[in-house]
Structure formats: structure tokens, C-alpha cells
Design a protein around this motif. Sequence first.
Motif, short mmCIF file in Angstrom:
data_model
loop_
_atom_site.label_atom_id
_atom_site.label_comp_id
_atom_site.label_asym_id
_atom_site.label_seq_id
_atom_site.Cartn_x
_atom_site.Cartn_y
_atom_site.Cartn_z
N UNK A 16 -7.37 6.22 -19.74
CA UNK A 16 -7.90 5.10 -18.93
C UNK A 16 -6.81 4.07 -18.68
N UNK A 17 -6.01 3.79 -19.70
CA UNK A 17 -4.91 2.84 -19.55
C UNK A 17 -3.87 3.36 -18.57
N UNK A 18 -3.46 4.60 -18.74
CA UNK A 18 -2.40 5.17 -17.90
C UNK A 18 -2.83 5.35 -16.45
N UNK A 19 -4.06 5.77 -16.21
CA UNK A 19 -4.52 6.01 -14.83
C UNK A 19 -5.04 4.74 -14.17
N UNK A 20 -5.45 3.78 -14.97
CA UNK A 20 -6.05 2.57 -14.41
C UNK A 20 -7.45 2.81 -13.87
N UNK A 21 -8.05 3.94 -14.25
CA UNK A 21 -9.39 4.31 -13.78
C UNK A 21 -10.25 4.71 -14.98
N UNK A 22 -11.57 4.69 -14.83
CA UNK A 22 -12.45 5.09 -15.94
C UNK A 22 -12.29 6.56 -16.31
N UNK A 23 -12.59 6.85 -17.57
CA UNK A 23 -12.54 8.21 -18.08
C UNK A 23 -13.86 8.51 -18.78
N UNK A 24 -14.53 9.56 -18.36
CA UNK A 24 -15.78 9.97 -18.98
C UNK A 24 -15.56 11.16 -19.89
N UNK A 25 -16.21 11.14 -21.05
CA UNK A 25 -16.14 12.28 -21.96
C UNK A 25 -17.25 13.27 -21.59
N UNK A 26 -16.87 14.42 -21.05
CA UNK A 26 -17.79 15.49 -20.68
C UNK A 26 -18.77 15.14 -19.57
N UNK A 27 -18.69 13.95 -19.03
CA UNK A 27 -19.62 13.55 -17.98
C UNK A 27 -19.00 12.43 -17.14
N UNK A 28 -19.61 12.14 -16.02
CA UNK A 28 -19.15 11.07 -15.15
C UNK A 28 -19.20 9.75 -15.94
N UNK A 29 -18.14 8.94 -15.84
CA UNK A 29 -18.18 7.65 -16.53
C UNK A 29 -19.29 6.75 -15.99
N UNK A 30 -19.80 5.91 -16.86
CA UNK A 30 -20.90 5.00 -16.50
C UNK A 30 -20.42 3.56 -16.49
N UNK A 31 -21.04 2.75 -15.63
CA UNK A 31 -20.73 1.32 -15.64
C UNK A 31 -21.52 0.63 -16.74
N UNK A 32 -21.37 -0.68 -16.85
CA UNK A 32 -22.04 -1.42 -17.93
C UNK A 32 -23.56 -1.37 -17.83
N UNK A 34 -25.09 1.40 -17.06
CA UNK A 34 -25.48 2.78 -17.32
C UNK A 34 -25.58 3.65 -16.08
N UNK A 35 -25.03 3.18 -14.96
CA UNK A 35 -25.07 3.95 -13.72
C UNK A 35 -23.73 4.66 -13.51
N UNK A 36 -23.76 5.87 -12.92
CA UNK A 36 -22.51 6.60 -12.69
C UNK A 36 -21.55 5.82 -11.80
N UNK A 37 -20.28 5.88 -12.17
CA UNK A 37 -19.23 5.24 -11.39
C UNK A 37 -18.76 6.23 -10.32
N UNK A 38 -18.49 5.70 -9.14
CA UNK A 38 -17.97 6.54 -8.06
C UNK A 38 -16.51 6.89 -8.34
#
Length: 154
Positions: A16-32, A34-38
Motif C-alpha cells: 500500500x505504501x509503495x503503490x500509493x493505492x489500497x491493498x485488499x487481502x483476498x478480496x477487493x479493498x473496502x473503504x471506511x 465497508x464499501x468496495x473501493x474502485x
Amino acid sequence: MIDRRPVTDALQALLATLTGRPVGKDTVPLDSAGKPIAPPYTLLYTLDDSDADGTLADNHKAAIFDYQATCVSGPLPGQPNSRGGADQAQELADRARRVVERPADGRNGYLHPLPVPGAHCYHREARGAGGTSDATDAIITRVIRFRLHLETSP
């Protein structure tokens, strides 16, 4: 024995730090909320593992963990009819691959720390494993397989 979850958490945070984007473990990352992030984002999957250190006197103080990071492109925020593309997916993959980056001055170790309580990652490997590239897809991916070699810390 080295527990896998702290290693996975550390790799997720580093990606997440290196890409500057969210990282999901085994699934789409969620926002605060609990909704999927685009996309764009990265998906981190756990793969094989071994607790053998390959020595005759194996004392189970080492582990090898394999992961797959799938870098997912996506439409650009605020740009209607935009699509994810190969360049965006490759940019994410290039940033993710920095997990194995060494210091430019020749010092030992890795440029980006991977802090794991009770363990030290003494060797890291990365290899590209393809991805999707269909120009008609709205989402393009690039896949990197990481292998982390760890030993317990005193």
C-alpha cells in the motif's frame, strides 16, 4: 515457528505504501464505510508456505511464504468513459516490485523495511506472472509472485 498473518499484514502495508493505492487481502479493498473501493488497487493472495529451512538440523525457526499481488487498473476517477489500461497496471506493478529493491549504495538488506514481530525477512524474490491484457476489458491486471524467506528473531 513463524506465524503467517503478521507477515501478510506487513506485506499488505508495504505494498500500500509503495503503490500509493489500497491493498485488499483476498478480496477487493473496502473503504471506511465497508464499501468496495474502485480500482486501481492491488489484491494480495497467500499462496504456498513451508517451515523447512532446508538444513539437516532443521529447527523450524525459518519459513518461506509465497504471495501473489494482482495489480488492478481501473477507470480514472472523475473521467467518464475512461478505462483501466496496460500502462496504469504496469505502473502499479513497477511500484509493487520495489518490495525487493536494494539500496543504491550497495548496503546489505532491502531499501523498504518489512517489519514482522519476532521474525526477520532475510531474502525476497519477485517474478512477473502475466495478467490480463484484453483491450476490450475495462480492467487490466499485472501479476507479481513474491517469495519471502524469514527466520525467527532473537
